[in-house]
Design an enzyme around this catalytic site. Structure first.
Site, mmCIF file in Angstrom:
data_model
loop_
_atom_site.group_PDB
_atom_site.id
_atom_site.type_symbol
_atom_site.label_atom_id
_atom_site.label_comp_id
_atom_site.label_asym_id
_atom_site.label_seq_id
_atom_site.Cartn_x
_atom_site.Cartn_y
_atom_site.Cartn_z
ATOM 1 N N CYS B 66 3.302 -4.318 0.299
ATOM 2 C CA CYS B 66 2.010 -4.995 0.022
ATOM 3 C C CYS B 66 2.037 -5.090 -1.393
ATOM 4 O O CYS B 66 1.103 -5.800 -2.022
ATOM 5 C CB CYS B 66 0.710 -4.197 0.517
ATOM 6 S SG CYS B 66 0.617 -2.524 0.197
ATOM 7 N N CYS B 135 -6.485 -3.195 -0.868
ATOM 8 C CA CYS B 135 -4.950 -3.195 -1.231
ATOM 9 C C CYS B 135 -4.680 -2.578 -2.636
ATOM 10 O O CYS B 135 -3.644 -1.996 -2.901
ATOM 11 C CB CYS B 135 -4.299 -4.577 -1.077
ATOM 12 S SG CYS B 135 -4.558 -5.612 -2.223
#
Lengths: 418, 166
Positions: B66, B135
């Site tokens: 990510c 995130c």
């Protein structure tokens, strides 16, 4: 105002002032509907015909009625793929495409997949090229369409369209190519290349947004996906966007006339940028995509140990506009499917930078970027917990032993297909 | 798929297919389309960047997939965080939150510092884009792990695993 450098022509381009000039009368003076029989209508119809001819000349299409105006590249892709799929169901329901297609093609194929069609997704090598043997093997009795992009929008790799077209013709399969990034920059002859369907868009070649076209070879069976008044031979009902079409025609004409000089100029600037960045003394900087078979205006870099969004923002602060395939600046959290499809590890895919040049890009601008880039990369690397000899262990271990240039594996394949 | 449009509809796109273009020209003093002024300030001039020699505690979070990886180092004296540094690979939000959490934790005792939440970090930054809340807002987690690491070292136990998959 600070100097601004626009190196994002893969996203969109400035409309050439000559294009704007030619469009303007069609808003306030010659605003007729091409379907009308009076003089206003006739003026508009004539403008339409002239633009159609100009675009067809750019791709060397010979006959009349082989070009359908659309709202852009995406609509052209949809009409081509859905139209060919539904129009040739009596032959079969199998389509071949690749894992690096633009979303307009990829998601259209996925839609068909959910609706009873079978799709073969060809992988690509580390440069982004499909394998001709794999393509040949993928063709079956019931294959109706091959849809492969002319040049990739991210890494700029240009496929061997001649070979693909020849194979498709020999095996009696329709060949569609999304040529949005290539038209106007590389010479395209739909007859020599055996292209049956070709999508193009005006705003990638210094024309206006919201207008594009689909080249449709004569006698190609397509089923319309939009229904209405039967415009564009029933393939794209809707009153024609006359000013846009005029703009597209002029943009195509300018590209055709300037290409013999403009393409080598772009190649020169592109290579200057590539040499400048790779030779700037920075470690671990690579060029993504094919070293030679690439768009004249595309330089796609990869910087290890840093993340693309930061790079983009710091360049932006210096007035330099580029783009990245990094997940962090997109609405999804995955890195670009194209970059993972060419075998890049996720952390490497994140540190990518796409510079795409255009008609108004100058050597000064390229030199400015070459000068500004290294300190920005260094700044981000100084902040990074990963570096040469300092890999990230622990989480995501399965990624660590991937070679940079491995072939597409299952995981990446799935990712690209999602 | 049938799309039913309404104003609260969450638009989702298929993952991994976007190439996002320039976030907008302009100087950072007015922020930009994605991040506010404060986030951009800290991203361009982050505080407490760097490594620490022989830190008393290290916290490590993130994952290359990510695109956010962070290491945070603390020095502790009499139960108080006297020195704190970080290194982050990630987007502007990841770097700004890293910088912010180090500023918030410095000089606090371990109890207080350990209670700093992601929401508090985001609030101090006057907000983060919703997508970045999850995130890229890892810094508070890294701080907690660094404190745990310090405590387990103090307790004389074998060193705890300081990394965590997020």
């Amino acid at each position: 105002m600070e100097k601004r450098v626009y190196l994002d022509h893969g996203a969109t381009t400035m409309v050439d002032p000559l294009v704007v000039e030619e469009m303007l009368p069609f808003f306030t003076q010659r605003y007729g509907n091409p379907s009308s029989l009076h003089e206003f209508g006739t003026e508009a119809k004539n403008a339409l015909d002239k633009a159609r001819e100009r675009v067809m000349r750019l791709i060397n299409a010979g006959l009349e009625k082989e070009l359908v105006f659309t709202s852009g590249g995406t609509e052209a892709d949809n009409i081509a793929i859905q139209g060919a799929a539904f129009g040739n169901m009596s032959k079969g329901k199998h389509i071949i495409t690749s894992v690096i297609e633009h979303p307009a093609v990829k998601n259209t194929c996925k839609h068909l997949e959910k609706n009873g069609f079978e799709v073969t997704w060809l992988p690509v090598d580390q440069h982004g090229l499909i394998d001709m043997y794999e393509l040949a093997e993928a063709i079956r009795e019931d294959t109706t369409l091959i849809s492969l992009m002319f040049a990739n929008n991210e890494i700029g790799t240009v496929q061997d369209i001649f070979a693909i077209g020849a194979l498709a013709r020999e095996r009696g399969v329709l060949f569609h190519t999304d040529a949005v990034q290539a038209v106007g920059k590389v010479e395209i002859d739909v007859n020599k290349l055996n292209i049956d369907l070709l999508s193009l868009s005006a705003h990638k070649m210094h024309g206006p947004k919201g207008i594009g076209a689909l080249y449709v070879r004569k006698d190609t069976k397509l089923k319309p996906i939009i229904f209405g008044g039967g415009h564009e031979w029933g393939l794209r009902s809707s009153t024609e966007n006359v000013p846009g079409i005029v703009g597209l025609g002029k943009a195509a004409d300018l590209c055709r006339m300037e290409m013999p000089e403009e393409t080598p100029r772009l190649v020169g600037l592109r290579d200057r940028l590539i040499r400048g960045v790779l030779g700037s003394g920075m470690d671990e900087v690579y060029l993504n995509g094919h070293p030679e078979k690439r768009l004249p205006n595309n330089a796609h870099f990869r910087f290890s140990y840093i993340e693309g969004e930061g790079l983009l923002l710091l360049l932006d602060a210096k007035g330099i506009a580029a783009s990245t395939g990094s997940a962090c600046s997109s609405t999804s959290l995955e890195p670009s499917a194209v970059l993972t499809a060419i075998g890049l590890r996720h952390d490497l895919a994140h540190g990518s930078l796409r510079c795409t040049l255009g008609r108004f890009t100058t050597q000064d601008e390229i030199d400015h970027v070459i000068k500004e880039l290294p300190p920005i990369v260094q700044k981000l690397r100084d902040m990074s917990p990963v570096g040469k000899g300092r890999e990230w262990f622990g989480a995501d271990d399965d990624e660590n032993d991937h070679d940079h240039h491995h072939e597409l594996d299952d995981e990446d394949n799935n990712l690209a297909r999602e | 798929m049938t799309i039913i449009m309404n104003w609260t509809m969450k638009i989702t796109t298929s993952p991994g297919n976007s190439i996002i273009s320039g976030i907008g020209f302009g100087s950072f003093d007015r922020g930009n389309r994605v991040y506010n002024k404060k986030v951009m300030e800290l991203f361009t001039n982050p505080k407490n960047v760097g490594e620490m020699e022989n830190p008393d505690g290290v916290g490590r979070v993130g994952n290359p997939k990510c695109g956010d990886m962070m290491e945070l180092y603390i020095r502790v004296k009499d139960g108080i965080i006297t020195e704190i540094k970080f290194k982050t690979f990630g987007c502007a939000a990841a770097i700004a939150t890293s910088s912010m959490v180090t500023e918030m934790a410095k000089g606090k005792n371990l109890e207080e510092a350990g209670c700093i939440t992601k929401q508090q970090v985001a609030d101090e930054l006057e907000g983060l884009p919703p997508l970045k809340m999850h995130c890229s807002n890892l810094a508070a987690d890294a701080l907690k792990l660094a404190i745990e690491d310090y405590r387990s070292k103090q307790a004389g136990e074998p060193q705890a695993d300081t990394s965590e998959e997020v």
